[in-house]
Design a protein around this motif. Structure first.
Motif, PDB file in Angstrom:
ATOM      1  N   ASN A 151      -7.372  16.402  11.970  1.00 27.03           N
ATOM      2  CA  ASN A 151      -7.244  17.205  10.755  1.00 27.03           C
ATOM      3  C   ASN A 151      -6.998  16.360   9.513  1.00 27.03           C
ATOM      4  O   ASN A 151      -7.291  16.772   8.395  1.00 27.03           O
ATOM      5  CB  ASN A 151      -6.092  18.214  10.897  1.00 27.03           C
ATOM      6  N   LYS A 152      -6.431  15.181   9.729  1.00 26.34           N
ATOM      7  CA  LYS A 152      -6.070  14.330   8.602  1.00 26.34           C
ATOM      8  C   LYS A 152      -7.318  13.758   7.929  1.00 26.34           C
ATOM      9  O   LYS A 152      -8.161  13.153   8.581  1.00 26.34           O
ATOM     10  CB  LYS A 152      -5.155  13.197   9.071  1.00 26.34           C
ATOM     11  N   ASN A 153      -7.422  13.971   6.649  1.00 23.91           N
ATOM     12  CA  ASN A 153      -8.532  13.442   5.844  1.00 23.91           C
ATOM     13  C   ASN A 153      -9.909  13.903   6.340  1.00 23.91           C
ATOM     14  O   ASN A 153     -10.914  13.242   6.081  1.00 23.91           O
ATOM     15  CB  ASN A 153      -8.491  11.902   5.826  1.00 23.91           C
ATOM     16  N   GLY A 154      -9.937  15.014   7.069  1.00 24.89           N
ATOM     17  CA  GLY A 154     -11.220  15.557   7.528  1.00 24.89           C
ATOM     18  C   GLY A 154     -12.008  14.586   8.370  1.00 24.89           C
ATOM     19  O   GLY A 154     -13.182  14.306   8.111  1.00 24.89           O
ATOM     20  N   PRO A 174      -9.267  22.463  12.926  1.00 24.36           N
ATOM     21  CA  PRO A 174     -10.249  23.174  12.094  1.00 24.36           C
ATOM     22  C   PRO A 174     -10.720  22.400  10.870  1.00 24.36           C
ATOM     23  O   PRO A 174     -11.783  22.715  10.313  1.00 24.36           O
ATOM     24  CB  PRO A 174      -9.491  24.450  11.689  1.00 24.36           C
ATOM     25  N   LYS A 175      -9.967  21.402  10.424  1.00 25.36           N
ATOM     26  CA  LYS A 175     -10.358  20.633   9.239  1.00 25.36           C
ATOM     27  C   LYS A 175     -11.284  19.467   9.578  1.00 25.36           C
ATOM     28  O   LYS A 175     -11.820  18.815   8.678  1.00 25.36           O
ATOM     29  CB  LYS A 175      -9.115  20.103   8.523  1.00 25.36           C
ATOM     30  N   LYS A 177     -14.560  17.412  10.694  1.00 30.68           N
ATOM     31  CA  LYS A 177     -16.012  17.567  10.587  1.00 30.68           C
ATOM     32  C   LYS A 177     -16.618  17.280  11.963  1.00 30.68           C
ATOM     33  O   LYS A 177     -16.062  16.506  12.744  1.00 30.68           O
ATOM     34  CB  LYS A 177     -16.568  16.591   9.555  1.00 30.68           C
TER      35      LYS A 177
END
Length: 277
Positions: A151-154, A174-175, A177
């Protein structure tokens, strides 16, 4: 007249039998009784991976697919058809395995396929033959220690088309890619080239990839339960029964544990004893 009557009777009977056989033969392959056909040909045709180390990988030296699932398929075939039963293998990927089964090109899928409610709408499954769990493969020194770190920094996570692993990542991170590749070999190449920070699929598959690619390791342990089952077409209750019965016999004889140890006994960081049956 009697001779003529007998001759006509024979012809009529032969024509009737021919019509029956023609009608049976006109059935689509996927709708034919797999057990009946297998016993006639003394062969079961399995869809297996050829790009997944430890489960199913093509040996370039002799063009044979080798791995845990291949050995299991051979053992199950002999339980169902007898010691002279033959297992044929067709190479599949996560995206091609279902169409090949539906078209009748293969009798069963044994290709790291997780039993899910969605898939059960399309096919039937045997009971689980390998209890996997989804994990992450990262480069040594990576800041990603578990799925939440995606999730960190996508962060970009790599997966394979047709696998449910990508959908699972969306639930846990969910964040993140997502970049989907056609097979695991391409996904690993993408990880090495920096197209993603992590590659995700089941831990058993990742274990094989880590063995084959020094400098990469599994991170964070399993964050899902992914039981593998043998997929077959619907309306094949006899085949499903025979597969489950054969699996029980292979387990009870100790053959399952011997095959498991052969392929997973020397994988660093993986306790194959926990998988024994």
């Amino acid at each position: 007249m009697k001779k003529l009557f007998r001759l006509v009777s024979v012809i009529v009977s032969s024509l009737a039998l021919l019509l029956v056989l023609t009608a049976c033969g006109s059935k689509p392959l996927a709708d034919q009784n797999v057990v009946t056909r297998a016993k006639q040909s003394n062969t079961i045709t399995w869809g297996v991976k050829a790009d997944t180390k430890l489960f199913g990988l093509m040996d370039v030296k002799n063009s044979q697919i080798k791995g845990f699932e291949v050995d299991m398929a051979k053992a199950l075939t002999k339980q169902i058809l007898g010691p002279k039963g033959k297992a044929d293998f067709v190479q599949v990927t996560s995206s091609t395995r279902m169409p090949l089964l539906k078209n009748g090109n293969i009798d069963a899928i044994m290709a790291t396929m997780t039993i899910t409610p969605e898939r059960l709408k399309q096919v039937d499954f045997s009971r689980s033959y390998f209890d996997a769990g989804q994990s992450l493969l990262v480069k040594n020194g990576s800041p990603i220690k578990n799925v939440k770190d995606l999730n960190k920094n996508g962060a970009t996570v790599l997966g394979v088309v047709g696998s449910n692993s990508v959908q699972n990542v969306a639930k846990f991170a969910p964040k993140a890619k997502v970049l989907q590749l056609s097979d695991y070999a391409q996904a690993m190449t993408a990880l090495k080239s920096g197209q993603g920070e992590a590659l995700t699929t089941d831990n058993g598959i990742l274990a094989g990839m880590s063995v084959e690619n020094p400098g990469y390791h599994l991170a964070g342990g399993a964050f899902t339960k992914e039981p593998y089952g043998i997929a077959i077409n619907k309306n094949q209750p006899e085949f499903k029964h025979d597969l489950n019965h054969a699996l029980t016999k292979v387990e009870q004889s100790g053959q399952y544990n011997r095959i498991l140890k052969k392929w997973f006994g020397n994988v660093p960081g993986l306790n194959y004893k926990e998988m024994e049956r």
